[in-house]
Motif scaffolding. Sequence first.
Motif, mmCIF file in Angstrom:
data_model
loop_
_atom_site.group_PDB
_atom_site.id
_atom_site.type_symbol
_atom_site.label_atom_id
_atom_site.label_comp_id
_atom_site.label_asym_id
_atom_site.label_seq_id
_atom_site.Cartn_x
_atom_site.Cartn_y
_atom_site.Cartn_z
ATOM 1 N N LEU A 36 2.230 1.710 -3.476
ATOM 2 C CA LEU A 36 1.179 2.201 -4.369
ATOM 3 C C LEU A 36 0.936 3.688 -4.150
ATOM 4 N N ARG A 37 0.957 4.109 -2.898
ATOM 5 C CA ARG A 37 0.737 5.523 -2.578
ATOM 6 C C ARG A 37 1.876 6.398 -3.105
ATOM 7 N N VAL A 38 3.112 5.887 -3.017
ATOM 8 C CA VAL A 38 4.273 6.639 -3.490
ATOM 9 C C VAL A 38 4.370 6.574 -5.016
ATOM 10 N N GLY A 39 3.806 5.521 -5.604
ATOM 11 C CA GLY A 39 3.826 5.390 -7.055
ATOM 12 C C GLY A 39 4.987 4.582 -7.587
ATOM 13 N N ALA A 65 0.826 -1.202 0.000
ATOM 14 C CA ALA A 65 0.000 0.000 0.000
ATOM 15 C C ALA A 65 0.864 1.256 0.000
ATOM 16 N N LEU A 66 1.957 1.226 0.749
ATOM 17 C CA LEU A 66 2.879 2.363 0.775
ATOM 18 C C LEU A 66 3.496 2.585 -0.605
#
Length: 112
Positions: A25-28, A22-23
């Motif tokens: 994905l959030r950072v890209g 999830a981290l």
Amino acid sequence: MHTAILLLELGAVLLGLGVLGALALRVGISPIPLYLLAGLAFGTGGIIPLATSEEFISVGAELGVILLLLTLGLEYNADELVTSLKGNARAGFVDLALNAAPGAIAALLLGW
């Protein structure tokens, strides 16, 4: 009691990997590098030993590699692989020269 500890360890590992995914994905970015770093943190020689679930995770990792290779085999046909190989041959030779050769030389110098 052994089964409870095994399930707690596996649950903690899966929760940690989910948080890392999830981290990422959030950072890209791709979660794979974070998963590799997490793999270094757990198990023998890592920060957090997984004494109870180490054998289970080892078998799961071997099955995961087999499934990954199966998925890649289903995704690409022979023509696509040959085309990709021809297009990336120069990068492969550079990788061989800059990574494999120094390692092999160091191994020979150390008598391995």
